[in-house]
Design a protein around this motif. Structure first.
Motif, PDB file in Angstrom:
ATOM      1  N   PRO A  29      -2.675   7.313   2.855  1.00 56.36           N
ATOM      2  CA  PRO A  29      -2.577   6.406   1.707  1.00 56.36           C
ATOM      3  C   PRO A  29      -2.913   7.099   0.396  1.00 56.36           C
ATOM      4  O   PRO A  29      -3.756   7.998   0.349  1.00 56.36           O
ATOM      5  CB  PRO A  29      -3.602   5.314   2.017  1.00 56.36           C
ATOM      6  CG  PRO A  29      -4.445   5.813   3.119  1.00 56.36           C
ATOM      7  CD  PRO A  29      -3.762   6.972   3.753  1.00 56.36           C
ATOM      8  N   VAL A  30      -2.231   6.658  -0.665  1.00 57.78           N
ATOM      9  CA  VAL A  30      -2.485   7.143  -2.024  1.00 57.78           C
ATOM     10  C   VAL A  30      -2.609   5.917  -2.932  1.00 57.78           C
ATOM     11  O   VAL A  30      -2.094   4.851  -2.625  1.00 57.78           O
ATOM     12  CB  VAL A  30      -1.382   8.109  -2.519  1.00 57.78           C
ATOM     13  CG1 VAL A  30      -1.400   9.412  -1.716  1.00 57.78           C
ATOM     14  CG2 VAL A  30      -0.007   7.467  -2.440  1.00 57.78           C
TER      15      VAL A  30
ATOM     16  N   PRO B 265      -6.622  11.400  -1.217  1.00 52.97           N
ATOM     17  CA  PRO B 265      -6.225  10.301  -0.332  1.00 52.97           C
ATOM     18  C   PRO B 265      -6.973   9.022  -0.721  1.00 52.97           C
ATOM     19  O   PRO B 265      -8.094   9.072  -1.228  1.00 52.97           O
ATOM     20  CB  PRO B 265      -6.671  10.775   1.054  1.00 52.97           C
ATOM     21  CG  PRO B 265      -6.818  12.254   0.935  1.00 52.97           C
ATOM     22  CD  PRO B 265      -7.215  12.523  -0.490  1.00 52.97           C
ATOM     23  N   ASP B 266      -6.344   7.888  -0.476  1.00 48.97           N
ATOM     24  CA  ASP B 266      -6.940   6.589  -0.802  1.00 48.97           C
ATOM     25  C   ASP B 266      -7.254   5.839   0.495  1.00 48.97           C
ATOM     26  O   ASP B 266      -6.909   4.677   0.655  1.00 48.97           O
ATOM     27  CB  ASP B 266      -5.983   5.786  -1.684  1.00 48.97           C
ATOM     28  CG  ASP B 266      -6.642   4.555  -2.278  1.00 48.97           C
ATOM     29  OD1 ASP B 266      -7.843   4.608  -2.588  1.00 48.97           O
ATOM     30  OD2 ASP B 266      -5.946   3.520  -2.410  1.00 48.97           O
ATOM     31  N   GLY B 267      -7.878   6.534   1.434  1.00 48.04           N
ATOM     32  CA  GLY B 267      -8.205   5.938   2.726  1.00 48.04           C
ATOM     33  C   GLY B 267      -7.886   6.895   3.846  1.00 48.04           C
ATOM     34  O   GLY B 267      -7.428   8.023   3.618  1.00 48.04           O
ATOM     35  N   GLY B 268      -8.126   6.441   5.063  1.00 45.54           N
ATOM     36  CA  GLY B 268      -7.915   7.282   6.242  1.00 45.54           C
ATOM     37  C   GLY B 268      -6.459   7.381   6.630  1.00 45.54           C
ATOM     38  O   GLY B 268      -5.643   6.511   6.297  1.00 45.54           O
TER      39      GLY B 268
ATOM     40  N   ARG C 107       0.857  -1.187   0.000  1.00 42.38           N
ATOM     41  CA  ARG C 107       0.000   0.000   0.000  1.00 42.38           C
ATOM     42  C   ARG C 107       0.890   1.233   0.000  1.00 42.38           C
ATOM     43  O   ARG C 107       1.803   1.347   0.815  1.00 42.38           O
ATOM     44  CB  ARG C 107      -0.919  -0.016   1.227  1.00 42.38           C
ATOM     45  CG  ARG C 107      -1.912  -1.182   1.177  1.00 42.38           C
ATOM     46  CD  ARG C 107      -2.656  -1.362   2.463  1.00 42.38           C
ATOM     47  NE  ARG C 107      -1.843  -2.145   3.401  1.00 42.38           N
ATOM     48  CZ  ARG C 107      -2.150  -2.342   4.666  1.00 42.38           C
ATOM     49  NH1 ARG C 107      -3.235  -1.813   5.167  1.00 42.38           N
ATOM     50  NH2 ARG C 107      -1.371  -3.063   5.442  1.00 42.38           N
ATOM     51  N   TYR C 108       0.616   2.144  -0.927  1.00 42.86           N
ATOM     52  CA  TYR C 108       1.422   3.352  -1.082  1.00 42.86           C
ATOM     53  C   TYR C 108       0.902   4.454  -0.167  1.00 42.86           C
ATOM     54  O   TYR C 108      -0.294   4.537   0.114  1.00 42.86           O
ATOM     55  CB  TYR C 108       1.381   3.831  -2.538  1.00 42.86           C
ATOM     56  CG  TYR C 108       1.816   2.768  -3.508  1.00 42.86           C
ATOM     57  CD1 TYR C 108       3.150   2.391  -3.595  1.00 42.86           C
ATOM     58  CD2 TYR C 108       0.880   2.107  -4.307  1.00 42.86           C
ATOM     59  CE1 TYR C 108       3.546   1.391  -4.467  1.00 42.86           C
ATOM     60  CE2 TYR C 108       1.277   1.106  -5.176  1.00 42.86           C
ATOM     61  CZ  TYR C 108       2.607   0.759  -5.254  1.00 42.86           C
ATOM     62  OH  TYR C 108       2.998  -0.235  -6.118  1.00 42.86           O
ATOM     63  N   TYR C 109       1.817   5.303   0.263  1.00 39.50           N
ATOM     64  CA  TYR C 109       1.430   6.433   1.098  1.00 39.50           C
ATOM     65  C   TYR C 109       2.470   7.541   1.007  1.00 39.50           C
ATOM     66  O   TYR C 109       3.576   7.337   0.499  1.00 39.50           O
ATOM     67  CB  TYR C 109       1.239   6.012   2.556  1.00 39.50           C
ATOM     68  CG  TYR C 109       2.495   5.595   3.292  1.00 39.50           C
ATOM     69  CD1 TYR C 109       3.160   6.483   4.140  1.00 39.50           C
ATOM     70  CD2 TYR C 109       3.025   4.316   3.158  1.00 39.50           C
ATOM     71  CE1 TYR C 109       4.307   6.099   4.828  1.00 39.50           C
ATOM     72  CE2 TYR C 109       4.158   3.929   3.838  1.00 39.50           C
ATOM     73  CZ  TYR C 109       4.796   4.823   4.681  1.00 39.50           C
ATOM     74  OH  TYR C 109       5.936   4.443   5.358  1.00 39.50           O
ATOM     75  N   VAL C 110       2.079   8.697   1.500  1.00 37.98           N
ATOM     76  CA  VAL C 110       3.029   9.779   1.729  1.00 37.98           C
ATOM     77  C   VAL C 110       2.954  10.095   3.211  1.00 37.98           C
ATOM     78  O   VAL C 110       1.896   9.942   3.842  1.00 37.98           O
ATOM     79  CB  VAL C 110       2.751  11.030   0.862  1.00 37.98           C
ATOM     80  CG1 VAL C 110       3.024  10.740  -0.602  1.00 37.98           C
ATOM     81  CG2 VAL C 110       1.342  11.549   1.054  1.00 37.98           C
ATOM     82  N   GLY C 111       4.083  10.497   3.773  1.00 39.41           N
ATOM     83  CA  GLY C 111       4.086  10.701   5.211  1.00 39.41           C
ATOM     84  C   GLY C 111       5.200  11.598   5.694  1.00 39.41           C
ATOM     85  O   GLY C 111       6.029  12.084   4.924  1.00 39.41           O
ATOM     86  N   ILE C 112       5.178  11.784   6.995  1.00 40.80           N
ATOM     87  CA  ILE C 112       6.189  12.557   7.717  1.00 40.80           C
ATOM     88  C   ILE C 112       6.651  11.689   8.888  1.00 40.80           C
ATOM     89  O   ILE C 112       5.831  11.082   9.574  1.00 40.80           O
ATOM     90  CB  ILE C 112       5.610  13.890   8.225  1.00 40.80           C
ATOM     91  CG1 ILE C 112       5.266  14.784   7.033  1.00 40.80           C
ATOM     92  CG2 ILE C 112       6.570  14.582   9.177  1.00 40.80           C
ATOM     93  CD1 ILE C 112       4.554  16.065   7.393  1.00 40.80           C
ATOM     94  N   ARG C 113       7.953  11.625   9.109  1.00 44.24           N
ATOM     95  CA  ARG C 113       8.537  10.798  10.169  1.00 44.24           C
ATOM     96  C   ARG C 113       9.104  11.693  11.262  1.00 44.24           C
ATOM     97  O   ARG C 113       9.698  12.727  10.981  1.00 44.24           O
ATOM     98  CB  ARG C 113       9.641   9.926   9.570  1.00 44.24           C
ATOM     99  CG  ARG C 113      10.292   8.989  10.556  1.00 44.24           C
ATOM    100  CD  ARG C 113      11.350   8.132   9.884  1.00 44.24           C
ATOM    101  NE  ARG C 113      10.723   7.295   8.859  1.00 44.24           N
ATOM    102  CZ  ARG C 113      11.270   7.039   7.678  1.00 44.24           C
ATOM    103  NH1 ARG C 113      12.435   7.525   7.349  1.00 44.24           N
ATOM    104  NH2 ARG C 113      10.637   6.270   6.806  1.00 44.24           N
ATOM    105  N   ALA C 114       8.927  11.241  12.519  1.00 46.07           N
ATOM    106  CA  ALA C 114       9.476  11.998  13.637  1.00 46.07           C
ATOM    107  C   ALA C 114       9.815  11.064  14.790  1.00 46.07           C
ATOM    108  O   ALA C 114       9.169  10.029  14.972  1.00 46.07           O
ATOM    109  CB  ALA C 114       8.481  13.061  14.107  1.00 46.07           C
TER     110      ALA C 114
ATOM    111  N   VAL D  28       5.925   2.866   1.278  1.00 45.95           N
ATOM    112  CA  VAL D  28       5.129   1.686   0.954  1.00 45.95           C
ATOM    113  C   VAL D  28       4.944   0.875   2.236  1.00 45.95           C
ATOM    114  O   VAL D  28       5.924   0.530   2.898  1.00 45.95           O
ATOM    115  CB  VAL D  28       5.825   0.812  -0.108  1.00 45.95           C
ATOM    116  CG1 VAL D  28       5.014  -0.447  -0.385  1.00 45.95           C
ATOM    117  CG2 VAL D  28       6.071   1.582  -1.386  1.00 45.95           C
ATOM    118  N   VAL D  29       3.687   0.606   2.570  1.00 48.45           N
ATOM    119  CA  VAL D  29       3.403  -0.343   3.644  1.00 48.45           C
ATOM    120  C   VAL D  29       3.596  -1.729   3.029  1.00 48.45           C
ATOM    121  O   VAL D  29       2.999  -2.031   1.994  1.00 48.45           O
ATOM    122  CB  VAL D  29       1.961  -0.183   4.174  1.00 48.45           C
ATOM    123  CG1 VAL D  29       1.642  -1.271   5.189  1.00 48.45           C
ATOM    124  CG2 VAL D  29       1.763   1.195   4.785  1.00 48.45           C
TER     125      VAL D  29
END
Length: 160
Positions: free
Chosen positions: A69-70, A45-48, A10-17, A84-85
């Motif tokens: 998710p995208v 977005p492709d989901g929550g 599952r594809y996504y975009v994110g921020i890490r901290a 990617v998850v």
């Protein structure tokens, strides 16, 4: 009762901290930034939204990603990265209630998995638990349901 579900990548975009349990807002409060960036890109977005826990030390630091998710792979920009998850078999459980109640749900899922003889994609290191894929997915939109006691949250832990 938890379920075991096979998920594709599952594809996504994110921020890490790197945060602590008391500074979770450092990453959580940036979800709006991710949604705004996606809108600027013309991508829905492709989901929550979700939190992906990479390293967990409940008494110390946690390495956490806030993600959205995208539908297809895309490039990130600045602090926002593309991820990617991983595919695999996941133990899942849905909780309806305040996010603060998730600790009990997580403990119950871990206990259930141990009773079933299941091992998670996780190793224990000096700095905490390192997870291959551990997610908290928020199914309820806060603007549609502001009462956090009515939120639907799905946890997904990948099996080894």
């Amino acid at each position: 009762m938890p379920q075991i579900i096979e998920f594709p990548e599952r594809y996504y975009v994110g921020i890490r901290a790197t945060i602590t349990m008391t500074t979770f807002g450092v990453v959580a409060d940036r979800l709006g930034e991710i949604f705004a960036w996606l809108a600027e890109q013309g991508v829905a977005p492709d989901g929550g939204p979700f939190f992906r826990f990479l390293v967990i030390d409940m008494e110390g630091d946690l390495l956490v990603e806030a993600g959205v998710p995208v539908a297809a792979p895309m490039d990130g920009e600045g602090d926002i990265f593309a991820g990617v998850v991983p595919a695999g078999r996941y133990v899942t459980e849905t909780h309806v209630g305040h996010p603060d109640q998730l600790v009990g749900v997580i403990d119950a899922v871990r206990g259930w998995a141990a009773e079933q003889g299941l091992a998670f994609d996780m190793t224990t290191e000096a700095d905490g638990e390192h997870w291959g894929s551990r997610l908290e997915i928020y199914k309820t939109h806060p603007e549609e349901q502001p009462d956090m006691n009515k939120w639907e949250i799905e946890i997904q832990f990948r099996l080894a």
